[in-house]
Design a protein around this motif. Structure first.
Motif, PDB file in Angstrom:
ATOM      1  N   UNK B 289       0.866  -1.183   0.000  1.00  0.00           N
ATOM      2  CA  UNK B 289       0.000   0.000   0.000  1.00  0.00           C
ATOM      3  C   UNK B 289       0.899   1.228   0.000  1.00  0.00           C
ATOM      4  N   UNK B 290       1.553   1.441  -1.146  1.00  0.00           N
ATOM      5  CA  UNK B 290       2.613   2.449  -1.205  1.00  0.00           C
ATOM      6  C   UNK B 290       2.100   3.859  -0.959  1.00  0.00           C
ATOM      7  N   UNK B 291       0.907   4.140  -1.497  1.00  0.00           N
ATOM      8  CA  UNK B 291       0.395   5.502  -1.338  1.00  0.00           C
ATOM      9  C   UNK B 291       0.154   5.817   0.142  1.00  0.00           C
ATOM     10  N   UNK B 292      -0.398   4.853   0.874  1.00  0.00           N
ATOM     11  CA  UNK B 292      -0.588   5.053   2.319  1.00  0.00           C
ATOM     12  C   UNK B 292       0.746   5.350   2.990  1.00  0.00           C
ATOM     13  N   UNK B 293       1.750   4.552   2.630  1.00  0.00           N
ATOM     14  CA  UNK B 293       3.066   4.734   3.241  1.00  0.00           C
ATOM     15  C   UNK B 293       3.620   6.123   2.913  1.00  0.00           C
ATOM     16  N   UNK B 294       3.546   6.498   1.629  1.00  0.00           N
ATOM     17  CA  UNK B 294       4.110   7.782   1.213  1.00  0.00           C
ATOM     18  C   UNK B 294       3.408   8.939   1.925  1.00  0.00           C
ATOM     19  N   UNK B 295       2.081   8.882   1.962  1.00  0.00           N
ATOM     20  CA  UNK B 295       1.342   9.995   2.568  1.00  0.00           C
ATOM     21  C   UNK B 295       1.681  10.171   4.046  1.00  0.00           C
ATOM     22  N   UNK B 296       1.742   9.061   4.777  1.00  0.00           N
ATOM     23  CA  UNK B 296       1.976   9.192   6.216  1.00  0.00           C
ATOM     24  C   UNK B 296       3.437   9.549   6.513  1.00  0.00           C
ATOM     25  N   UNK B 297       4.367   8.973   5.773  1.00  0.00           N
ATOM     26  CA  UNK B 297       5.772   9.365   5.966  1.00  0.00           C
ATOM     27  C   UNK B 297       5.935  10.851   5.676  1.00  0.00           C
TER      28      UNK B 297
END
Lengths: 231, 521
Positions: B289-297
Motif C-alpha cells: 500500500x505504497x500511497x498510504x506509506x508515502x502519505x503518512x511518511x
C-alpha cells in the motif's frame, strides 16, 4: 471446539473467528485453528485472520508446526489473489521450512500469478495436480484472479489471450464466455484480422479517464486560518 | 529515550558490567538522589502531574548526566526507606532504574529477567485496578515503549547462543517464562481490554466521552489516567510487536481504533507519534500500500522538519533524528516502487533529494547495483526483526538472531524483482498517448507475449487492495489495451490553487507582521 463441553449449557460456544478476536494470543486454540483450515478447504470458506493467527502460533512454537496445514494455508492464500495474502503468510514462515519442495513449488506459482504469467502458471500447476486438485475451488479462484487482472488491463481482449489466462480452450471456452456474457456484462466483437475480442464492462481501471478528477476543494480548517487576516 | 540505542545491540556486547563495579556501590544514596526520590514520591502522592513530569523529564536526566552517566542508579533497596517502602513507588523507581541501565550499561541476563518481573508486577497492579495515581503521559508511553524494546532486546540476546557462558545458558533455560512472547502480547492485549480504550474512543466519536481534548487526563475528578493511557499506548505497542514478528496486517489491525488521519493523543508525545507512523508506514510498504506509506511518511517528516528544533534538549532527540533518517530511507523505497512524487511536500522532497536523489535514480535501473541499494536502504531502515520462539538446546548452539531479518529482506527484494521491468515500461508510456504492443515490445526488447505479462504485472502491482478489500489504483501513468493497442492516460492532478493562495496569504501576512516590528530609527 473444546471449550463448549466443560460447563455444559452455561458456557458460550465460540466460533473460531470469535476465538481469534477474543483471545488471539492463546496457544490452546491451536487445534481449533488447525481444524478450521480443514473446514475452510472443504466448505470453500476463507479467513485470513484465523490463518495468520495459526501461523503466528507456529512461529511461537515451531515444534507444533504441521507442514501439511501450512501448505493448505498457502494454497488458500493463493486463491485469495489479488490480495497480498500469500506474502503475508510467507513473512511468518521460517526460511528453513520454505525451502521444502512443495513450498518452493507454491512460491513459484505465486510468482507466476504476481507477474501475470498464466501460461507458466497452468503448466506448473498441472505438474502438481495431486496437491492442488484436492483443494475445492482452486481452479475457479485462479481463473477469477486472471479475469480480474485482464479486466484491469484490457477494454477488449483477444480471445486467445483470455484462453491462455484461464486455461480453457475450444467449446469449453465458448461456454465459459457465454456464461460471463449472461452474468457479468461481457460482450463480443470482431477485431482486426477477424479475431474474436471479448469486451469487458467499463470500470475505472480499464477506463482510467473515468476516474473522477479531484476537485479543487479547500477544507474549511484551511480557510479558517485566513479569516483573521481578511477581517 | 527507550530505544535510542536501538539498532545494534552487538555494539554493547563487548562491555560487561563488571568494570564500573569498581566505583559503583548500589547501596550508596547521594543526597541529591535522596531529595529526588522523596520529592518525587510526594508529588506522586499529591497527584501533581506537572511536577512529576518536570522531575521525570528534567531532574532525572540532570542527575543521570551528573552522577550516573555509565553506572546504575542506587538500588531500590537503598532508597526504599526514604519513601515509606511504598510498594508501587518502588516498582516505578525500578522501572526507571532498569530503563536507565539498558540505555547506559549492558544489562546482565539476570537483570533482564528481573526487569521482566518488575513489569509483570507493575502491570499486574495496574490491571487489578488498585492504582489511583496520575502519571505524565510521557512516562506511560516510555513504559510501553521500553517494555517492547526490552522484549526485542531479549529475543536478540536469546538467539545469540554461541558466545554465551554456561551460566547464561543455564539462566535462559531456567527462566523460560521471562519475556515469553505470549506473556508480552497478553500483557499488551490485557491493558487494551481492561482499559476499555477502544470503547472510550468509540464513545468519543459519538460525543459521549472526552479523551483527546484532555489527552486522557481527568482534570475534573482527578481519577487515574494510568490504565487508560497504558491501554492506549499498548495498541501502538502491539503494532510494533507484530511488525517485529513480520505480521503486518495484524499489526495494522491493532492500530485501527486510533484514527491516524488526524492529530490525536498519539501525536502529543513525539516518541509515540514517530513510532506509530514509522510502523504504520513500514507495514503499509510491505503490504504494497505504497500511497498510504508515502502519505503518512510525508506528513510525519514534515512535522519533524518543522518541530525538530524544539526537541534538541530532549533525551529523545537522538532517537528522533535516527527514526527521521530511517523514514526518509523508507520514503525513498516507497517512491522508487511507486513514483508518486506529487504526494510529497516540497520541503520534504528537497530533503529527500539531497539525501537520496542519486540512489533513487540508480534504483530505477534494476540492475545488480540497484538491488544492492534496495538491500542497503531496507536493511538500514527496517525494524529489528525477532525470532520469538525459545531456543532449542539439543541442537548445536548457534546464532540465529539474523534469521528473521534475512527472511523479511529476501521477501522484500523478491517483490522488488517482480517489479523490475515496470519502471522501464513506465518511462516509455510517458512518451505516448497510444502505441501498439508490437512497437513497444521492440523498444523494450522483449517479445510480445512477455510484454503482455509485464503490462498485466504493471496493472496488478499498481492496484493495491486496501484494508476494506477494495481495489485502489496508485498509478500516475495508467493505460488500457484495446486488442493490441495501448492507450495511455497520465493523470495530471488538478492544480490546487485554493491551497496555494491560502499559503501565500499566510506567508505575506507573516512577512508584513515581521516588517512592522522593524523600527527604522
Amino acid at each position: 471446539m473444546g471449550a463448549q463441553t466443560e460447563n455444559g449449557a452455561q458456557k458460550k460456544v465460540y466460533t473460531v473467528e470469535e476465538l481469534v478476536a477474543v483471545n488471539p494470543y492463546n496457544p490452546d486454540i491451536l487445534p481449533d485453528l488447525e481444524n478450521y483450515i480443514n473446514d475452510q478447504v472443504s466448505s470453500q470458506k476463507y479467513s485470513l485472520d484465523a490463518n495468520l493467527c495459526l501461523l503466528r502460533l507456529y512461529q511461537f512454537q515451531p515444534t507444533r508446526m504441521s507442514i501439511k496445514i501450512v501448505a493448505q494455508i498457502l494454497i488458500k492464500a493463493l486463491m485469495a489473489m489479488p490480495a497480498p495474502d500469500f506474502n503475508l503468510c510467507l513473512f511468518l514462515i521460517p526460511e528453513r521450512v520454505q525451502v521444502e519442495e512443495q513450498f518452493k513449488m507454491l512460491i513459484l506459482l505465486s510468482h507466476y500469478l504476481e507477474t501475470g504469467r498464466f501460461r507458466q502458471f497452468w503448466d506448473e500447476a498441472a505438474k502438481n495436480r495431486s496437491m492442488l486438485e484436492i483443494i475445492p475451488g482452486f481452479e475457479k479462484a485462479v481463473q477469477a484472479y486472471a479475469i480480474h487482472v485482464l479486466s484491469l488491463t484490457y477494454q477488449k481482449v483477444p480471445r486467445t489471450i483470455l484462453a491462455e489466462a484461464v486455461n480453457i480452450e475450444g467449446p469449453a471456452l465458448d461456454k465459459f464466455i457465454e456464461h460471463h456474457v449472461a452474468n457479468d456484462g461481457w460482450t463480443l466483437e470482431t477485431g482486426r484480422g477477424r479475431s474474436l475480442l471479448v469486451v469487458f464492462p467499463q470500470n475505472e481501471f480499464n477506463h482510467p479517464d473515468m476516474k473522477r478528477k479531484s476537485k479543487d476543494a479547500v477544507p474549511l480548517e484551511h480557510v479558517v486560518k485566513v479569516f483573521p487576516i481578511l477581517g | 529515550m527507550a530505544s535510542a540505542y536501538d539498532y545494534d545491540d552487538s555494539s554493547h556486547e563487548g562491555r560487561d558490567s563488571s568494570h564500573e563495579g569498581l566505583e559503583y556501590d548500589p547501596n550508596y544514596v547521594p543526597d541529591a538522589v535522596k531529595t529526588f526520590v522523596v520529592h518525587l514520591y510526594r508529588q506522586i502522592r499529591d497527584k501533581n502531574v506537572y511536577e512529576i513530569h518536570q522531575m521525570y523529564e528534567g531532574s532525572f536526566q540532570l542527575l543521570t548526566e551528573r552522577m550516573f552517566r555509565d553506572t546504575p542508579w542506587p538500588s531500590v533497596e537503598a532508597v526504599a526507606s526514604y519513601v515509606d517502602n511504598d510498594h508501587v513507588f518502588c516498582m516505578l523507581y525500578k522501572e526507571m532504574w532498569f530503563r536507565h541501565l539498558f540505555a547506559r550499561v549492558m544489562p546482565t541476563g539476570m537483570q533482564r529477567v528481573e526487569s521482566w518481573d518488575n513489569y509483570c508486577n507493575l502491570f499486574g497492579v495496574v490491571l487489578h485496578g488498585v492504582v489511583n495515581m496520575q502519571l505524565p503521559n510521557q512516562w506511560l508511553w516510555d513504559m510501553v515503549d521500553e517494555f517492547v524494546y526490552q522484549f526485542q532486546s531479549y529475543c536478540q540476546y536469546r538467539s545469540k547462543l554461541k558466545s554465551r557462558s554456561h551460566e547464561e545458558l543455564q539462566l535462559i533455560r531456567q527462566y523460560d517464562q521471562a519475556w515469553n512472547v505470549y506473556g508480552v502480547l497478553n500483557y499488551l492485549q490485557a491493558l487494551v481490554e481492561k482499559s476499555t480504550i477502544i470503547q472510550i474512543l468509540e464513545r468519543e466519536k459519538e460525543g459521549l466521552e472526552i479523551f483527546t481534548a484532555t489527552d486522557g487526563y481527568d482534570y475534573d475528578n482527578g481519577s487515574s489516567n494510568v490504565l487508560k493511557m497504558l491501554g492506549y499506548y499498548s495498541m501502538i505497542g502491539l503494532l510494533r510487536v507484530h511488525c517485529l514478528l513480520g505480521d503486518y496486517s495484524t499489526g495494522l489491525k491493532c492500530l485501527v481504533p486510533i484514527d491516524i488521519s488526524q492529530q490525536g493523543v498519539y501525536t502529543t508525545i513525539i516518541g509515540s507519534h514517530i513510532t506509530t507512523i514509522y510502523h504504520y508506514g513500514f507495514a503499509s510498504l510491505m503490504l504494497r500500500r505504497y500511497v498510504d506509506a508515502i502519505q503518512e511518511f510525508n506528513k510525519v517528516l514534515l512535522y519533524i522538519l518543522k518541530t525538530k528544533q524544539f526537541h534538541q534538549k530532549s533525551p529523545q532527540y537522538d532517537q528522533i533524528l535516527k527514526k527521521n533518517e530511517q523514514m526518509f530511507a523508507l520514503l525513498a523505497l516507497s517512491l522508487s516502487l511507486c513514483p508518486q512524487v506529487k504526494l510529497v511536500e516540497e520541503n520534504v522532497n528537497n530533503h529527500l533529494r539531497e539525501k537520496y536523489n542519486d540512489k533513487m535514480l540508480r534504483m530505477q535501473r534494476y540492475d545488480d547495483e540497484a538491488y544492492s541499494l534496495y538491500d542497503e536502504l531496507f536493511s538500514y531502515a527496517c525494524p529489528k526483526f525477532i525470532t520469538p520462539s525459545a531456543p532449542v538446546f539439543d541442537e548445536p548452539l548457534g546464532n540465529y538472531n539474523q534469521d528473521a531479518y534475512r527472511l523479511q529482506l529476501k521477501l522484500f527484494l523478491f517483490e522488488v524483482k517482480q517489479q523490475q521491468l515496470l519502471s522501464g515500461v513506465r518511462n516509455f508510456l510517458k512518451l505516448y498517448s497510444s502505441i501498439s504492443i508490437g512497437k513497444l515490445a521492440t523498444y523494450i526488447e522483449v517479445d510480445e507475449p512477455t510484454l503482455r505479462t509485464v503490462l498485466m504485472t504493471y496493472k496488478h502491482k499498481t492496484h493495491a487492495v486496501n484494508s476494506k478489500g477494495n481495489i485502489i489504483s496508485h498509478a500516475d501513468i495508467d493505460f488500457y489495451i484495446v486488442e493490441d493497442v495501448l492507450h495511455i492516460i497520465e493523470s495530471k492532478p488538478a492544480k490546487r490553487y485554493g491551497d496555494y493562495f491560502i499559503k501565500q496569504i499566510l506567508k505575506y501576512e507573516g512577512l508584513i507582521t515581521e516588517l512592522e516590528r522593524v523600527r527604522l530609527d
